[in-house]
Design an enzyme around this catalytic site. Sequence first.
Site, PDB file in Angstrom:
ATOM      1  N   ASP A  13       3.219  -5.777   5.473  1.00  0.00           N
ATOM      2  CA  ASP A  13       2.079  -6.517   5.373  1.00  0.00           C
ATOM      3  C   ASP A  13       1.784  -7.673   6.342  1.00  0.00           C
ATOM      4  OD1 ASP A  13       1.210  -4.537   3.312  1.00  0.00           O
ATOM      5  OD2 ASP A  13       2.458  -5.897   1.810  1.00  0.00           O
ATOM      6  N   LYS A  16       0.085  -5.446  10.735  1.00  0.00           N
ATOM      7  CA  LYS A  16       0.114  -4.509  11.618  1.00  0.00           C
ATOM      8  C   LYS A  16      -1.177  -3.901  12.109  1.00  0.00           C
ATOM      9  CE  LYS A  16       3.392  -2.765   9.235  1.00  0.00           C
ATOM     10  NZ  LYS A  16       3.278  -3.458   8.132  1.00  0.00           N
ATOM     11  N   GLN A 223       5.457  -0.475   6.944  1.00  0.00           N
ATOM     12  CA  GLN A 223       6.441  -1.321   5.998  1.00  0.00           C
ATOM     13  C   GLN A 223       6.867  -2.256   7.161  1.00  0.00           C
ATOM     14  OE1 GLN A 223       6.925   2.411   5.641  1.00  0.00           O
ATOM     15  NE2 GLN A 223       5.306   2.036   4.415  1.00  0.00           N
TER      16      GLN A 223
END
Length: 417
Positions: A13, A16, A223
């Site tokens: 988070d 990206k 991730q």
Amino acid sequence: MPYTVIIGLQWGDEGKGKIVDAITPAFDWVVRFQGGANAGHTVLVNGKKHIFHLLPSGILREGVRCGIGAGVVVDPQVLQDEARAVEAEGISLRGRFFVDARAHLVLPHHRYEDHFEEEKGRGVGSTRRGIGPAYRDRSARMGIPLRTLFERPEKRDRLLERFFEWNEAILAARYGKPPIPREKVVEDLLRFRDWVAPYVADVAFLTQKAHEEGGQILLEGAQGAGLDLAFGTYPYVTSSHTIAGGATVGLGVAPRAITRVIGVMKAYTTRVGKGPFPTEVRDERAGLLRERGGEYGSTTGRPRRCGWLDLPMLRYMVRLNGATEIALTKLDVLAGMGEVPVGVAWKVGQERYEWPPLGMIPLEEVTVEYETWPVPEDLDRADRSPYVLRLEEALGVPVRWVSVGQAREALLERARG
Ligand code: GDP
Ligand code: IMO
Ligand code: MG
């Protein structure tokens, strides 16, 4: 022409999605290489918010091709829903979106297992998207790659039977659950097969060809490095290789072809789910960061744990990923706070680390040494602020982009050093 990898340097988070969307016009292809619908990548364009779980965040730029690589685990329903939502906005996928035939499917058994494990309170605080069980089955050679759906019916059914037996045994033995009706699962899969057929390809091959013809390829990580299966905070990790190296086996690209690695990081730190977090804030300032930064999960809506920047962790991750440039996001969230703590070193017993050997450090025992850094007040000039300059010096990597808001335009690009 090189391949470029973009990955998160923290626990996910980092923003990206926003950075990928912003830089996509410079590329011919954007490809996801690992993870699944546990990812939630937010892109805000013209006031409209898109959250992508499986589609690459470059999908809104119509001139660019997008792919899902062999290392991704694909939930058929999520992919269809997402593709339809994008098409409903008039953005065409035909001829510009491809999913690798080798990508494994996430089936209902995987989602149920993930859910039951979390319900029992024994999980790692997963997104319940079936990611761990799907990758386990892939490694155990029990999984169903997309191409299975296109095999001769006898072969396809034999492989599905094997999958069902294995997963029904797990659901029964560990959770006392009855089998999921096989016919229904097969029916849904065959309907999915008919829908997905025009998009199935050898994405490794297509991107290799594009590369040979001078194309620019962006590999979008999901991730963050702290959640990498091998190098993250095991067992509080995800089940894929989130680091830049994961791109080689997740897409199918020779390591030497990757020449740029963009590390995305927030101006502070967040983490969702369980696991160690040395710079976590436990007083009311965590709530302040959460509210100002809108720190609620894009996939699950869970409140994110919030903390300060952690330079030792970041230094480790910059090296591990070979980051050649940094995209710093959410600096606007800190603006107006005057000055904030930044973790500059870790102490464990008598030892003090700035560049810690992460694999040997008991993270729960770390105490963090902080400095106070001023945060910018004037967002237009945030890219030249001491916060950015000090970060650059501390990590030894140029900060190429500074993001100061959710919108596509709220991005300052600095000259390449
Ligand atoms: P990802 O998973 O790394 O793509 O990140 P997420 O989309 O899950 O979470 C990042 C959140 O921060 C999203 O809501 C973004 O719209 C938002 N965001 C990204 N960059 C900025 C920024 O510079 N400032 C602010 N305020 N929000 C940002
Ligand atoms: P993006 O791509 C933040 C976390 C979960 C949990 C752990 C394992 O949006 O940055 P999983 O469902 O993968 O088995 O959960 O990993 N996690 C994420 N945290 N951002 C993500 O993706 C995440 N994907 C998984 O919260 O702690
Ligand atoms: Mg996210």
